[in-house]
Each structure stands twice: as C-alpha cells, then as structure tokens.
Motif scaffolding. Structure first.
Motif, PDB file in Angstrom:
ATOM      1  N   ILE A 461      37.515  44.494  36.528  1.00 24.25           N
ATOM      2  CA  ILE A 461      37.245  45.228  37.760  1.00 24.25           C
ATOM      3  C   ILE A 461      38.029  44.580  38.892  1.00 24.25           C
ATOM      4  CG2 ILE A 461      35.430  45.857  39.413  1.00 24.25           C
ATOM      5  CD1 ILE A 461      33.527  46.066  37.040  1.00 24.25           C
ATOM      6  N   THR A 462      38.686  45.414  39.695  1.00 21.85           N
ATOM      7  CA  THR A 462      39.589  44.894  40.726  1.00 21.85           C
ATOM      8  C   THR A 462      39.014  45.088  42.119  1.00 21.85           C
ATOM      9  OG1 THR A 462      41.411  45.487  39.283  1.00 21.85           O
ATOM     10  CG2 THR A 462      41.955  44.964  41.568  1.00 21.85           C
ATOM     11  N   LYS A 463      38.560  46.316  42.381  1.00 25.34           N
ATOM     12  CA  LYS A 463      37.964  46.663  43.677  1.00 25.34           C
ATOM     13  C   LYS A 463      38.806  46.207  44.854  1.00 25.34           C
ATOM     14  CE  LYS A 463      33.548  48.094  42.400  1.00 25.34           C
ATOM     15  NZ  LYS A 463      32.131  47.982  42.417  1.00 25.34           N
ATOM     16  N   ASP A 464      38.318  45.246  45.616  1.00 20.40           N
ATOM     17  CA  ASP A 464      38.934  44.964  46.917  1.00 20.40           C
ATOM     18  C   ASP A 464      39.973  43.846  46.880  1.00 20.40           C
ATOM     19  OD1 ASP A 464      37.282  42.906  46.299  1.00 20.40           O
ATOM     20  OD2 ASP A 464      36.146  42.935  48.169  1.00 20.40           O
ATOM     21  N   ARG A 465      40.493  43.479  45.703  1.00 24.24           N
ATOM     22  CA  ARG A 465      41.366  42.302  45.649  1.00 24.24           C
ATOM     23  C   ARG A 465      42.741  42.545  46.260  1.00 24.24           C
ATOM     24  NH1 ARG A 465      38.655  38.094  45.923  1.00 24.24           N
ATOM     25  NH2 ARG A 465      40.317  36.789  45.089  1.00 24.24           N
ATOM     26  N   TYR A 466      43.248  43.761  46.159  1.00 26.92           N
ATOM     27  CA  TYR A 466      44.582  44.048  46.692  1.00 26.92           C
ATOM     28  C   TYR A 466      44.503  45.266  47.594  1.00 26.92           C
ATOM     29  CZ  TYR A 466      45.193  41.373  42.421  1.00 26.92           C
ATOM     30  OH  TYR A 466      45.062  40.449  41.442  1.00 26.92           O
ATOM     31  N   LEU A 467      45.632  45.560  48.239  1.00 24.85           N
ATOM     32  CA  LEU A 467      45.678  46.772  49.045  1.00 24.85           C
ATOM     33  C   LEU A 467      45.291  47.956  48.178  1.00 24.85           C
ATOM     34  CD1 LEU A 467      49.004  46.280  51.017  1.00 24.85           C
ATOM     35  CD2 LEU A 467      46.701  46.373  51.972  1.00 24.85           C
ATOM     36  N   PRO A 468      44.465  48.860  48.685  1.00 21.54           N
ATOM     37  CA  PRO A 468      44.043  49.984  47.846  1.00 21.54           C
ATOM     38  C   PRO A 468      45.206  50.908  47.500  1.00 21.54           C
ATOM     39  CG  PRO A 468      43.241  50.228  50.092  1.00 21.54           C
ATOM     40  CD  PRO A 468      43.843  48.868  50.013  1.00 21.54           C
ATOM     41  N   THR A 469      45.179  51.451  46.299  1.00 15.48           N
ATOM     42  CA  THR A 469      46.229  52.360  45.836  1.00 15.48           C
ATOM     43  C   THR A 469      45.593  53.621  45.274  1.00 15.48           C
ATOM     44  OG1 THR A 469      46.182  51.204  43.718  1.00 15.48           O
ATOM     45  CG2 THR A 469      47.860  50.509  45.278  1.00 15.48           C
ATOM     46  N   GLU A 472      42.980  54.697  41.223  1.00 15.43           N
ATOM     47  CA  GLU A 472      43.429  53.872  40.110  1.00 15.43           C
ATOM     48  C   GLU A 472      44.094  52.607  40.640  1.00 15.43           C
ATOM     49  OE1 GLU A 472      45.968  55.836  37.343  1.00 15.43           O
ATOM     50  OE2 GLU A 472      45.943  54.151  35.953  1.00 15.43           O
ATOM     51  N   LEU A 473      43.552  51.471  40.211  1.00 16.43           N
ATOM     52  CA  LEU A 473      44.024  50.194  40.730  1.00 16.43           C
ATOM     53  C   LEU A 473      44.670  49.381  39.610  1.00 16.43           C
ATOM     54  CD1 LEU A 473      40.706  49.313  42.587  1.00 16.43           C
ATOM     55  CD2 LEU A 473      42.775  50.217  43.654  1.00 16.43           C
ATOM     56  N   ALA A 474      45.497  48.421  40.019  1.00 13.30           N
ATOM     57  CA  ALA A 474      46.001  47.452  39.043  1.00 13.30           C
ATOM     58  C   ALA A 474      44.812  46.602  38.583  1.00 13.30           C
ATOM     59  CB  ALA A 474      47.054  46.567  39.687  1.00 13.30           C
ATOM     60  N   GLN A 475      44.979  45.901  37.464  1.00 15.47           N
ATOM     61  CA  GLN A 475      43.940  44.963  37.043  1.00 15.47           C
ATOM     62  C   GLN A 475      44.238  43.626  37.724  1.00 15.47           C
ATOM     63  OE1 GLN A 475      41.621  46.319  34.856  1.00 15.47           O
ATOM     64  NE2 GLN A 475      42.820  48.182  35.009  1.00 15.47           N
ATOM     65  N   SER A 476      43.186  42.870  37.979  1.00 11.13           N
ATOM     66  CA  SER A 476      43.424  41.600  38.654  1.00 11.13           C
ATOM     67  C   SER A 476      43.296  40.442  37.683  1.00 11.13           C
ATOM     68  CB  SER A 476      42.464  41.428  39.829  1.00 11.13           C
ATOM     69  OG  SER A 476      41.232  40.905  39.396  1.00 11.13           O
ATOM     70  N   ALA A 477      44.107  39.431  37.931  1.00  7.53           N
ATOM     71  CA  ALA A 477      44.029  38.199  37.142  1.00  7.53           C
ATOM     72  C   ALA A 477      43.964  37.035  38.119  1.00  7.53           C
ATOM     73  CB  ALA A 477      45.247  38.065  36.249  1.00  7.53           C
ATOM     74  N   GLN A 478      43.255  35.979  37.719  1.00  7.09           N
ATOM     75  CA  GLN A 478      43.228  34.774  38.546  1.00  7.09           C
ATOM     76  C   GLN A 478      43.674  33.581  37.722  1.00  7.09           C
ATOM     77  OE1 GLN A 478      39.736  36.437  39.216  1.00  7.09           O
ATOM     78  NE2 GLN A 478      40.882  37.597  40.720  1.00  7.09           N
ATOM     79  N   LEU A 479      44.430  32.728  38.395  1.00  2.41           N
ATOM     80  CA  LEU A 479      44.927  31.515  37.753  1.00  2.41           C
ATOM     81  C   LEU A 479      44.134  30.324  38.296  1.00  2.41           C
ATOM     82  CD1 LEU A 479      47.328  30.321  35.988  1.00  2.41           C
ATOM     83  CD2 LEU A 479      48.456  29.905  38.161  1.00  2.41           C
ATOM     84  N   TYR A 480      43.671  29.468  37.372  1.00  2.00           N
ATOM     85  CA  TYR A 480      42.918  28.285  37.770  1.00  2.00           C
ATOM     86  C   TYR A 480      43.659  27.039  37.306  1.00  2.00           C
ATOM     87  CZ  TYR A 480      39.147  31.656  38.333  1.00  2.00           C
ATOM     88  OH  TYR A 480      38.393  32.735  38.732  1.00  2.00           O
ATOM     89  N   ASP A 481      43.670  26.045  38.148  1.00  2.00           N
ATOM     90  CA  ASP A 481      44.168  24.736  37.749  1.00  2.00           C
ATOM     91  C   ASP A 481      42.998  24.035  37.051  1.00  2.00           C
ATOM     92  OD1 ASP A 481      44.897  22.130  37.533  1.00  2.00           O
ATOM     93  OD2 ASP A 481      45.609  21.919  39.599  1.00  2.00           O
ATOM     94  N   ILE A 482      43.181  23.672  35.776  1.00  2.00           N
ATOM     95  CA  ILE A 482      42.069  23.040  35.064  1.00  2.00           C
ATOM     96  C   ILE A 482      42.400  21.591  34.737  1.00  2.00           C
ATOM     97  CG2 ILE A 482      41.098  25.158  34.106  1.00  2.00           C
ATOM     98  CD1 ILE A 482      42.536  24.328  31.429  1.00  2.00           C
ATOM     99  N   SER A 483      43.353  20.997  35.477  1.00  5.02           N
ATOM    100  CA  SER A 483      43.724  19.616  35.159  1.00  5.02           C
ATOM    101  C   SER A 483      42.660  18.627  35.631  1.00  5.02           C
ATOM    102  CB  SER A 483      45.091  19.290  35.760  1.00  5.02           C
ATOM    103  OG  SER A 483      45.098  19.617  37.130  1.00  5.02           O
ATOM    104  N   ILE A 490      43.857  29.003  42.010  1.00  5.84           N
ATOM    105  CA  ILE A 490      45.051  28.789  42.823  1.00  5.84           C
ATOM    106  C   ILE A 490      45.880  30.057  43.005  1.00  5.84           C
ATOM    107  CG2 ILE A 490      45.284  26.290  42.470  1.00  5.84           C
ATOM    108  CD1 ILE A 490      47.151  26.844  40.157  1.00  5.84           C
ATOM    109  N   LEU A 491      45.563  31.112  42.271  1.00  2.72           N
ATOM    110  CA  LEU A 491      46.380  32.319  42.426  1.00  2.72           C
ATOM    111  C   LEU A 491      45.617  33.546  41.947  1.00  2.72           C
ATOM    112  CD1 LEU A 491      49.345  33.254  43.169  1.00  2.72           C
ATOM    113  CD2 LEU A 491      49.794  33.223  40.718  1.00  2.72           C
ATOM    114  N   ASP A 492      45.906  34.648  42.589  1.00  2.00           N
ATOM    115  CA  ASP A 492      45.320  35.930  42.228  1.00  2.00           C
ATOM    116  C   ASP A 492      46.503  36.880  42.110  1.00  2.00           C
ATOM    117  OD1 ASP A 492      44.034  38.430  42.304  1.00  2.00           O
ATOM    118  OD2 ASP A 492      42.443  37.659  43.598  1.00  2.00           O
ATOM    119  N   PHE A 493      46.694  37.487  40.948  1.00  2.00           N
ATOM    120  CA  PHE A 493      47.855  38.383  40.812  1.00  2.00           C
ATOM    121  C   PHE A 493      47.504  39.632  40.005  1.00  2.00           C
ATOM    122  CE2 PHE A 493      49.222  37.230  36.441  1.00  2.00           C
ATOM    123  CZ  PHE A 493      48.511  36.052  36.266  1.00  2.00           C
ATOM    124  N   PRO A 494      48.127  40.770  40.385  1.00  2.53           N
ATOM    125  CA  PRO A 494      47.859  42.010  39.669  1.00  2.53           C
ATOM    126  C   PRO A 494      48.628  42.067  38.350  1.00  2.53           C
ATOM    127  CG  PRO A 494      49.344  42.429  41.496  1.00  2.53           C
ATOM    128  CD  PRO A 494      49.049  40.965  41.526  1.00  2.53           C
TER     129      PRO A 494
END
Lengths: 660, 335
Positions: A461-469, A472-483, A490-494
């Motif tokens: 679910i993407t909802k409000d993560r990016y500018l609305p389109t 139908e929205l892109a899917q969202s992914a988040q990147l975590y530093d697990i070191s 650290i990042l949120d990308f469609p």
C-alpha cells in the motif's frame, strides 16, 4: 450576571476539549535521520554497491534496481510481452511465450532466486516464476535476457517457486491451487477432497548450460502450497514448503481455509527422492507441457513439447516427506544461514514458530508422529519446535537473515519490520514501513552467507508516500540500514509493477561479466546480414524477407518497392555497430505488433502485414546519433497482384543501388 | 419562595432548545480509527438517526476478525433518538412558556436521564459489537475483544480507536454545562448565599472524562524499588503494577507483594484502575484479567509467590511443561 455565566461556560468547554486530545497517542511520522541522504547518495558517474532484482508481480517482468540509491536500472521482460523492445513480438522471441495453452502474453511474476554455488549467489542466472500459467524462467545475468521458460504440468498457481538448492541442483515449483490430476479432469469442484492434488516439481538445472528439465514431481494432498526454501549446510538434502488450506476448502477460502489452528510446513528429503527416481520407483505419466529455449547463437527461441513426467507418491514411497504443524496458515518458510532453523510465518498467528532441523531429524528417528495427513506422517509440533517468537507483531509474512544471528520478519498488518535474535527469539527492534509490507530482502538474505548491510521492504500500500498520480499509484519500497543494532530507514523509493520477492547481491559478481555488445562475426541468426553489401529483399510466395542493416545513421536498403497488400513482410534488421550502447530501433507505420530494439551485432525480425496500398515510412526509434532523425526510409506497397517489380536500394555512393 | 423563572432564564432555555434541534442534524459522536496503512484515518460518525462516515470501509475490514457489519437499520436507537432529542427541545419551549421552576427542574432531570441512558446504551452497543465475534473469523486472537472505548483512546490490534463527542455531542455537553450552571446559580440565588463554586459543573464534566487513566510504566531496573517490600527489582521475569484512577503507578517485584498491598488497602480497591503483570515470556504488560498465571515451586520468584504471568496460552503451556506448574487466573488469586 451575563459575563461570569458566559466565561464559565467557555471555560468549562475549553477544559473539556483540552482534557481529551492529550489521551490520543501521536502517530510516528517516520522521520529520517540527517545522515540518511549521505548513506544513499551515489554520486553522478558512480556505481551502486548492489544489484537488486525485484519481481514485477502483475507486470510479469523483472526490474533491476541499484542499491543503495534505489535507481531503476532495467526492466527485463520475462513473462509478458514488451512492445518497448519487441520481446514477445519479434520473430526471434515470440516462441518464448508459448505454452500448452497457446501464446500467453502476460503472467504474474512473484518470486526470484539467484543461482547459487555452495549456498552463495554466483551471479550466473536468475530464476523467476510465473504464477498464473505455471512456468519457471531462467535469465542470463551476462546479457540480462530471458533464455529459457519451462512450463509445469499438473500445476496451477505456481507460487511456491523458484527457490533453489545450495548448488542450484534443483529449483522447485509448488502449487498454490490444487487441481484434478490424471486422465479425468472434468470433475465437480465439490469433489475437491477426493480428486484434487497439489504437486511439487523439482526442476534440474544443468550446472554448465543452466538448461532446465523437470526431474520429478511429488503428488501431494490437495492443499495450497505457499512458499519454500531449501536447507543449508546440515540440512542440505532437505527442502521446506509452507502450506495452508489443510481444511481443503474449495470456496470462500478467506474463512473456510482459516479454521484449523495449525497448517503445515512440509519437509522433503530431495536426496532420497532422487534415489527413488534412480531406482525407478516413480511413475512415468503422460503430460503435455512446453519448453522454450532462446538460443544465444541463433539469437532465436524455439519451442519443444515435452510429454512425460515422473511422479513420486509420498503416501506410498515412505520416509522422505513429512508434515510439521505450523500455526495459522503459514506464508513465509525461511531457513536461517546455518540451516538449523526453519522459520514459519503464520500470517494469522500471533507468534512466529522456529523449528529446529536437529529436532526434526530426531523426531523422525524416534517416530514422534501425530498420525498422518493424506498418508504423510505429521511430526509432533513440540518435537520439531525450537521455540516461538512471542508478540512479534501482526501478520508475519517473510523472514530474511543478516548473517549475524538476526532474523528480520515483515509484518503485513502492523506495517513493520521486526528484527529478532534467532537464538533467544527475543525481539530486538521494530521499524514501521509505509504501508503494509509484503516481502523483504537483504542482499544474500536467504543464502548461507548473507551480505547484510541493507534491508528493503516492498510494500503493498502506497497512499500518501509520493505525489498522487490518480487512483493507480506506484508501489513503495523502503531501504533500511541494518548495519547497526537498530534498523534505520534511509530511503523511500517507488517501484514498477507490484514487487513480491526480490534478490540482491554485490554488483561486481555481475558487472564484470556483463556483455557490452554481440560480436557480429558470431551472429548465428539465419537471417543476419553481416555487411551492407549483403543486404537484400527476397520474395518467397507471399512472404517478403527484407535483409536490412542498421548503422549510424542509415538503413540499407532504405527504399523498397514491389511489396503487395496481403504480403507478409519480415524485416530482418541487423545492427552492424560494434560499440557499447549503440542500439538501433526499427518501426514501420501501421505495424500491428511492436517496434524492435536491436543491440549491436544482433539481428531481430519484425513481421509486418500491410493491408492497404501506399508508401510506408520506416525509421530508427532509438536515438542513435546526431543524424538519428535522418535514419529513415520508405516501403512502397502496391495492390494485391500488382506487377510493380521488387526493387530495393539506397543512394549510398559505396553500396550503389543493388537491383534484383 | 419564587416559583417562576426570570426572563433571562427563559431566554437561555429557549436557546438551549434551539441548540438541541441543531443536535438532530449534526454528528453526535465519532470514533476515529487509525492504523499504519490508514495514515488518513477512518471515521465513524453517529448521528441521531444514522451512522455516517467510512462505514463501508470499516465493515469491510471488520469481517477479518469476525465483527458484525454496521447498518443503520439494525439499530432501534436511530428511530427513537430523533424523537427523544426533538421531544426534549419541544419540551424546552414548553418550559419557557409554562414558566415554572418545578417544570424546569423536571426538564433538567430529563436531560440527565437522556444523557445517562444514551451513554449506557452506547456502552452496551460497543460491548456487543466488540465481543460478539463470528467464531469462524479468519483472524482470532485468544482473549482479544474489540470493544471500542466509550471515551478516549484504545488500541485494538493494529487499529487505534479514539472515541469522542462530535459537534452535536459537544453541543449536547454544552447544553449540559449551561443547565448545570443554571441550576447552580438558581440554587445559590434561592439560598441567597455563596458556597457553591461556579466551576463545580465543569469539574464534574472533567472528572467524568477520566476514561483515559495512565497505563503501566516501564520498570527501571536498578532504580525502582518495590512499593511493598521496598527491595530493588532483580528479576525481569516477575512483578506487576497497580495503576490508580488518579494516574499513580505502584510497582511490585513479585505478585506476592502486589497481592499483599491490595490486601493492606494501599492503594484501596476502589482506587485501582488497572492491574498489570510482567510477561514471563518478555512480551509487553499483561492485564491481570487476561493473564495466564503459572504457579510452580520451581520458579523461585523474588518474594516467594512462585507465580509467573503469561499473555497467551501457548507461551503458558510451553513453560508449564518446563516448570510443572498449575494454571491460575487472577480471579482464583484475588476475589
């Protein structure tokens, strides 16, 4: 009197309204720390550290991202046509999408697995599953091309796939839908318990060529197989599959398949299964399924139909398949790097059970069974259980590992990633995802030697993560530093399509082998044109073969006459360039299929059937040079039966006009 | 003794009646729901004659845990309530017309009755809604009920539910406050003496809002001492807390101390808002009423109760196997 009364009223209301909001907890806003930008910044001209191969879900493709930048590097067409480069449309690639149901232009691509050597990704191949029309594919990571697609018989909903053993001996394919298997498949749906079966296929991978072949299939009770992972180290000979719907419901599964307290993890000793096959204990049955192979030499795909499958029935051939009870419709089935711990994630369970391979072996040895299910022994829950992670979160789905004794589980309902220690089963950290995470991925996170460092959460679910389109929205992914001890977003990308599982590995395992262009002298395509002087147009009945070359910035020939309405015209375009990143494109007006992109040294064929007389432009669609806009030509189409002579040529000084 | 109302009183009563008519058209109560995947939140609004807001979305979600779907037509309240509120407003006009103090007091009493019955009815409805779960629901968490709070905030699985009056409700509350003020002022005038603080009514309202008492606090090992035995906390697996209605938290290192403190009446039974136990399995606080208690002499708790608490039956059973104990509930221990 008025004033005190009024102020008293207002004061009272104010007091009330202030007393209440203080009780409502503040939402976590997911603030990113200030160092995040630095951690994910890959300077212009610099390379990412990891390749991230991400399943495309409903787009049927595989997308390739760089980590930690989250930049989209490529979309590899696999199970769906791709008009952008002609995959599935060009004469060379059309056969890749053949199935026993005919050419299927789309599929639902869920899971990916990198080929492994000694439990570690070797960067040679990437395997992908097709969920809808059951197939597995092999992608060559030197060319990023789909080289092989194998259809699976006796299967429906190929979800539990394409996970591989430690040395890529096998990839597997388990059925999400159980279906009638055998000669009579026209049976009432409500005869599910009697007639429906699940199957698990073991697909042999040739260690040199990567060629796939269906080695054997297990015939299993009618349940839904969900996910799987192979054993590692001590558990090398075993493969583990989660399954749900042990209720064997065939309608309204949402409720009817959620009634039993426990479903199963199925443990399969595939070494023992191999022995049974070797000793001819299996049943050779008839089946019809197709096998599509893209031949790198001829640069074209061909389809063969296979007709046999060897089936092993674990209810008859004993001692190699066991069920382990696992709470509430398990989804993920993940094996830790040591191979000792098997994590089942019951998507409706309030805990995560961790099973011990040693205990499972002991339980089998001591016959600690709780009866059987469909003739397959059920190991006692307590006898297989190492322990349970208590209160991990809501809706556990998938688990990956960092190689430092920690596991990371995605929680769909509570939208978070939870880090826990494999040994003491204590929760160490939890971080929100945005929103409702499905799969997660750590580089090498399902292998014997995880590379760790990053974790990517692929959300549903993407909802409000990016500018609305629009809706139908892109899917969202988040990147975590697990070191560190605690995870840090650290990042949120469609992402494109709808990612399910993903794989990642250090970039140089692949980048150093990446093909830059095809050597023209090695081009084995029977329709290649290895030089402008060899360009020609040949008529064979109503088929017109155009042997055409492309080099900056012209086609040879670029003026063609003598084509008639009703002809089938085949443009065999050879890109004569021998330089990195100089593809040419080819398009003809009114083409009902697609354009094609031709890589340097490669030949691709576009079929065109003109339906009206006229002069049709052709042009290069990939901006190749300063004079790209000049790279064009014409095809004259005369009426059917016309006597216009077949001529072709250019006004090039050195090639002159070649006439037939 | 004066039996009629002053003209300013009659004016205010008239205004209050009009305000009650507004209540007919405005949402009276709202339950705001928030979850990670609903950053925008979901709202249920209760009007005098219907349920509004994101009813369909909420109904769609609730079937996972087996809650019944909400439909305006299923509630007799939505038929009756407009008549009650409207009737009350009309009676207000009559009160102003009839101009008798007795009648005014009768009207005030009626208001209090309506307010109480509504809240009791609302609670009863919430209770049924949260407890009458479909036994075949896909998601079943043992011991879990989904009753929304009457007032204030409560976490229900992944959803936070926040229940407060909406515009109509606030007007209703406002009417109540003004009525209380009228009564107080009237009584004071009658007695021709002070003594009644005008703020009483507001304080009453505030007190009634104490639905959100403080929950348990984390035990600071190495700093906190047991409120009963005055010893430091040594074992993270045992202990409990008593939270009072005033928001004070008493920490105990063993169930023994917690029980003794209750027995000794410090804090008094009537003051206790919640009792929480440390989860032996390391989970978050366990509510006493929901705890699975294991008594076993092999546990060796700090003060000899030999009782450990568990949040769920699975972890209880696992440890029961390990320690050979017996299952108790808080009811068994404390009546």
């Amino acid at each position: 009197m008025q004033n005190p009364r009024l102020s008293f009223l207002i004061g009272g209301l104010l007091a009330v309204s202030m007393a209440i909001p203080s009780c409502k907890p503040k939402n976590e806003t997911g603030v990113i720390s200030s160092g995040a930008a630095e951690k994910t910044y890959v300077a212009p001209g610099k390379y990412d550290e990891f390749y991230n191969f991400v399943s495309g879900g409903f787009n049927g493709q595989v997308s390739v991202y760089g980590l930690p930048s989250g930049r989209l590097l490529k979309i590899i067409p696999v199970f769906s046509v791709f008009p952008e480069n002609g995959y599935g449309y060009s004469e060379e690639t059309k056969a890749m999408l053949n199935t026993s149901h005919g050419a299927v232009p789309w599929d639902d691509q869920h899971h990916l697995e990198l080929s492994q050597k000694d439990g570690t990704p070797d960067g040679r191949w990437l395997f992908a599953n097709a969920n809808n029309t059951p197939r597995v594919a092999r992608i060559n990571l030197a060319t990023f091309k789909t080289e092989e697609i194998l259809e699976l018989p006796n299967s429906a909903g190929n979800h539990s796939s394409p996970f591989c053993t430690e040395n890529t001996e096998y990839i597997v394919a388990g059925t999400r839908f159980s279906v009638p298997v055998g000669d009579n498949q026209d049976v009432p749906i409500n005869s599910y318990k009697k007639n429906f079966h699940g199957t698990v296929s073991f697909i042999k991978v040739d260690s040199v060529s990567g060629r796939l072949s269906l080695a054997f299939q297990l015939l299993l009770p009618g349940v839904n197989f969900d996910l799987s992972h192979a054993g590692k180290g001590a558990s090398h000979d075993w493969f583990f599959f989660s399954c749900y719907n042990t209720e064997q419901a065939h309608t309204l599964l949402e409720v009817n398949a959620s009634q039993r307290d426990k479903d199963f993890i199925m443990a399969v000793n595939w070494k023992k299964a191999e022995e049974y096959v070797r000793d001819h204990k299996g049943t050779a049955g008839k089946a019809s399924y197709v096998h599509n192979i893209y031949n790198e030499k001829t640069e074209s795909a061909s389809t063969t139909t296979e007709s046999q499958v060897i089936t092993l029935d674990p209810a008859q051939l004993k001692d190699f398949v066991y069920f382990i009870p696992c709470p509430k419709s398990p989804h993920g089935c993940d094996v830790d790097p040591s191979g000792e711990y098997i994590v089942g994630s019951g998507k409706l369970a309030a805990l995560i059970p961790v099973f011990s391979f040693t205990k499972i072996q002991k339980a089998i040895e001591d016959k600690q069974f709780d009866g059987d299910y469909g003739g397959i022994p059920v190991i006692k829950y307590a006898a297989a259980l190492y322990g349970e992670v208590q209160k991990p979160g809501l809706g556990p789905l998938h688990t990956e590992f960092d190689g430092n004794g920690n596991a990371y589980t995605s929680m769909f309902v509570s939208s978070e990633v939870v880090k826990w220690n494999i040994k003491d089963l204590k929760v160490i950290d939890r971080k929100p995802t945005y929103y409702s995470v499905g799969h997660l991925c750590i580089p090498g996170g399902d292998t014997k030697h995880p590379f760790g460092k990053y974790l990517i959460a692929y959300n549903k679910i993407t909802k409000d993560r990016y500018l609305p389109t629009g809706p139908e929205l892109a899917q969202s992914a988040q990147l975590y530093d697990i070191s560190g001890e605690k995870m840090e977003m650290i990042l949120d990308f469609p992402t494109v399509g709808e990612p399910h599982y993903a794989q990642a590995l250090p970039a140089d395992l692949i980048s150093k082998n990446s093909v830059k262009y095809y050597k023209i002298e090695e081009n084995g395509n029977p329709y290649s044109t290895k030089g402008e002087k060899l360009a020609k147009v040949v008529r064979e009945g109503n088929k017109v073969h155009v042997y055409i070359t492309a080099i900056r910035s012209h086609f040879v020939p670029d003026n063609i006459e003598g084509v008639r309405v009703g002809d089938e015209v085949y443009f065999h375009v050879t890109n004569l360039e021998q330089d990195w990143d100089i593809p040419h494109g080819f398009a003809v007006k009114g083409a009902a299929n697609a354009e094609i992109l031709i890589m340097p040294g490669e030949t691709c064929t576009l079929k065109w059937t003109p339906t009206e007389t006229g002069v049709y432009p052709i042009y290069c669609t990939d901006f190749c040079s300063a004079l790209h806009q000049e790279m064009q030509g014409y095809v004259r189409v005369s009426k059917a039966g016309s006597t216009t002579p077949l001529t072709f040529g250019t006004n090039l000084a050195d090639s002159a006009v070649v006439k037939n | 003794m004066q039996r009629r109302l002053s003209s300013s009183y009659r004016g205010v009563i008239l205004l209050l009646s009009l305000a009650m008519i507004a209540v007919l058209y405005l949402p009276i109560w709202k339950i705001e729901l928030s979850a990670p995947q609903y950053p925008e939140g979901l709202n249920l609004q209760i009007y005098a004659n219907r349920i509004g807001g994101d009813v369909d979305v909420v109904n769609g979600l609730n079937h996972y845990i087996g809650m019944h779907t909400l439909h305006t037509r299923d509630f007799v309240e939505f038929v009756v309530l407009p008549y009650i509120i409207g009737g009350f407003a009309v009676l207000g006009l009559l009160v102003a017309l009839v101009n008798r103090r007795v009648v005014f007091y009768a009207w005030v009493t009626l208001f209090v009755l309506i307010a109480f019955t509504s809240m009791i009815d609302f609670y009863r409805w919430e209770y049924n809604y949260g407890h009458n779960l479909d036994p075949e629901a896909p998601i079943q968490v043992p011991g879990m009920a989904y009753q929304p709070p009457l007032l204030g905030y409560k976490q229900l699985l992944n959803f936070g539910a926040y229940s407060i009056p909406d515009w109509g409700g606030w007007i209703f509350v406002g009417v109540g406050v003004v009525l209380a003020a009228l009564v107080v002022l009237d009584l004071r005038l009658r007695r021709r003496a002070g003594g009644v603080v005008p703020g009483v009514a507001a304080v009453c309202v505030l007190l009634s809002l104490q639905g959100c008492t403080a929950g348990p606090e984390p035990i600071r090992y190495g700093q906190d001492i047991c409120a009963f035995c005055k010893m430091g906390f040594t074992d993270k697996r045992y202990g409990g807390e008593l939270c009072t209605k005033k928001g004070k938290v008493y920490k105990y290192d063993d169930l023994h101390c917690l029980q003794e403190a209750l027995k000794a009446g410090s804090p008094g039974k009537g003051d206790v808002a919640g009792i929480y136990f440390v989860d032996f399995a390391g989970g978050p606080w366990v509510r006493a009423e929901q705890a699975y208690l294991l008594r076993s002499s092999e546990l060796h708790t700090p003060m000899g109760s030999d009782i450990a608490a568990f949040a769920d039956s699975v972890s209880f059973r696992m440890n029961q196997g390990k320690f050979n104990g017996q299952l108790l509930t808080w009811k068994d221990l404390y009546r």
